[in-house]
Design a protein around this motif. Structure first.
Motif, short mmCIF file in Angstrom:
data_model
loop_
_atom_site.label_atom_id
_atom_site.label_comp_id
_atom_site.label_asym_id
_atom_site.label_seq_id
_atom_site.Cartn_x
_atom_site.Cartn_y
_atom_site.Cartn_z
N ASP A 91 0.81 -1.22 0.00
CA ASP A 91 0.00 0.00 0.00
C ASP A 91 0.84 1.27 0.00
O ASP A 91 0.30 2.38 0.05
N HIS A 92 2.15 1.14 -0.05
CA HIS A 92 3.02 2.31 0.06
C HIS A 92 4.07 2.41 -1.04
O HIS A 92 4.97 3.25 -0.96
N LEU A 93 3.96 1.57 -2.07
CA LEU A 93 5.01 1.55 -3.09
C LEU A 93 5.06 2.83 -3.91
O LEU A 93 6.09 3.17 -4.49
N GLN A 94 3.93 3.55 -4.00
CA GLN A 94 3.93 4.80 -4.75
C GLN A 94 4.65 5.90 -3.99
O GLN A 94 5.02 6.92 -4.57
N GLU A 95 4.83 5.71 -2.72
CA GLU A 95 5.44 6.73 -1.88
C GLU A 95 6.96 6.55 -1.81
O GLU A 95 7.47 5.46 -2.07
N PRO A 96 7.69 7.61 -1.47
CA PRO A 96 9.12 7.45 -1.20
C PRO A 96 9.28 6.61 0.06
O PRO A 96 8.81 7.00 1.13
N VAL A 97 9.86 5.46 -0.05
CA VAL A 97 10.00 4.55 1.10
C VAL A 97 11.47 4.33 1.37
O VAL A 97 12.21 3.84 0.51
#
Length: 356
Positions: free
Chosen positions: A243-249
């Motif tokens: 659920d967070h791959l679109q975000e800078p991680v």
């Protein structure tokens, strides 16, 4: 009488191909190579040559019975242990080593351990057949391949083998190993070309409606990340990151979510998955991108954004590194066939959206 015997001895001999049909496996492991060699023999006969192949399918057990995963059962005229004459090409088609019934196959393994370069010109395997060759030591110190989903097991159980999980087939001395299922056809066509030249091999490939040299690598078919147990941090990380791959991680953000220090997260992830965080995240991004390529009409640029791979140039570079193909080539090869205009025209269905 002597003259007659001499003429018989001078007749061109066909190459003896023995295919050992290991039980409980996919039929294509057996029938794929068999059809290639049989078709090649027919092509050669049509050209007026007596050279070719004599194909024999044998069972690995004394009862001479073979039962496939489909439930289809058939009986062979011979079992492998009945063969005492020289073999040109031996094919071990599949293997049910995981069934835990090795006792049944002990006579076969004893026979196989006697196979060598003196009595067999080529020794080959299809899919999990590599495990049989490995068991009797034929792959020790050699490079080999098997189905991508079994490569780690082959490495673990037989560390003396140099396992390449990407190739469709590998040739190392007199030993030829091929990857999963249809790769047995790839290997058989290569052997026909080796024996009788490219023209005959092309005739066979065309007859079977198959590539003479199939493009791609096994990496394009298998998952970059294996299935982990629920207690494995890799499984937990996949679930959260999806659920967070679109975000800078970054590693700090992940560590904070799991209430761990960056150092401890890196240590645990490396121990349980064999990968550092950056490599794990990148593989997960590729997995998301390939699913979008397979199942959506999104542009390549949009897919790169949604999977967190940045831009098209970056995504292309990552795909080449992990899958040995470009995103556009991957989409052409693996896009769902039910979503193409040609299929829609042939199979008119009221609502194609239900397939997406």
């Amino acid at each position: 009488m002597n003259r007659r015997k001499m003429k018989e001895d001078e007749r061109p001999q066909k190459k003896q191909v023995v295919i050992v049909a290991m039980t409980s496996q996919l039929l294509l492991d057996i029938t794929g190579p068999a059809d290639v060699f049989t078709t090649a023999d027919k092509c050669l006969q049509a050209l007026g040559t007596a050279h070719g192949y004599d194909v024999m399918i044998v069972a690995p057990t004394a009862d001479k019975k073979v039962i496939s995963e489909t439930g289809l059962a058939f009986s062979c005229k011979l079992c492998a242990m009945d063969i005492h004459t020289p073999i040109d090409t031996l094919v071990i088609a599949g293997n049910d080593y995981w069934e835990g019934n090795e006792t049944v196959f002990e006579p076969f393994y004893t026979w196989l351990s006697g196979i060598n370069e003196k009595n067999t010109r080529r020794i080959t395997s299809v899919c999990a057949g590599a495990f049989s060759l490995a068991k009797v030591g034929l792959l020790d110190g050699r490079k080999a391949t098997t189905h991508w989903n079994l490569s780690e097991q082959l490495k673990k159980h037989y560390p003396r083998i140099d396992v390449d999980a990407n190739a469709f087939f590998i040739h190392d001395g007199p030993i030829y190993t091929s990857a999963g299922v249809s790769s047995g056809i790839d290997l058989a066509l290569a052997l026909v070309e080796e024996d009788f030249g490219k023209d005959i091999a092309i005739k066979v490939a065309r007859h079977l409606v198959y590539y003479l040299s199939r493009p791609g690598f096994q990496a394009q078919f298998g998952s970059l990340l294996p299935l982990y147990e629920n207690s494995n941090i890799g499984q937990k990380l996949q679930h959260w990151l999806s659920d967070h791959l679109q975000e800078p991680v970054d590693v700090g953000k992940i560590a904070a979510h799991f209430n761990m220090s960056v150092r401890n997260l890196t240590r645990v992830l490396q121990k349980q998955t064999g990968m550092p965080p950056a490599k794990f995240i990148e593989k997960l991004r590729v997995e998301k991108a390939r699913k979008l390529l397979e199942n959506t009409d999104l542009s390549l640029e949009r897919i790169a954004e949604q999977s967190g791979l940045g831009n098209l140039i970056s995504m292309r570079r990552v795909f080449l590194r992990h899958l040995m193909t470009t995103p556009s080539d991957y989409r052409r090869a693996f896009r769902t066939s039910l979503n193409t205009p040609e299929i829609k025209e042939l199979l008119p269905i009221k609502s194609w959206d239900s397939f997406n």
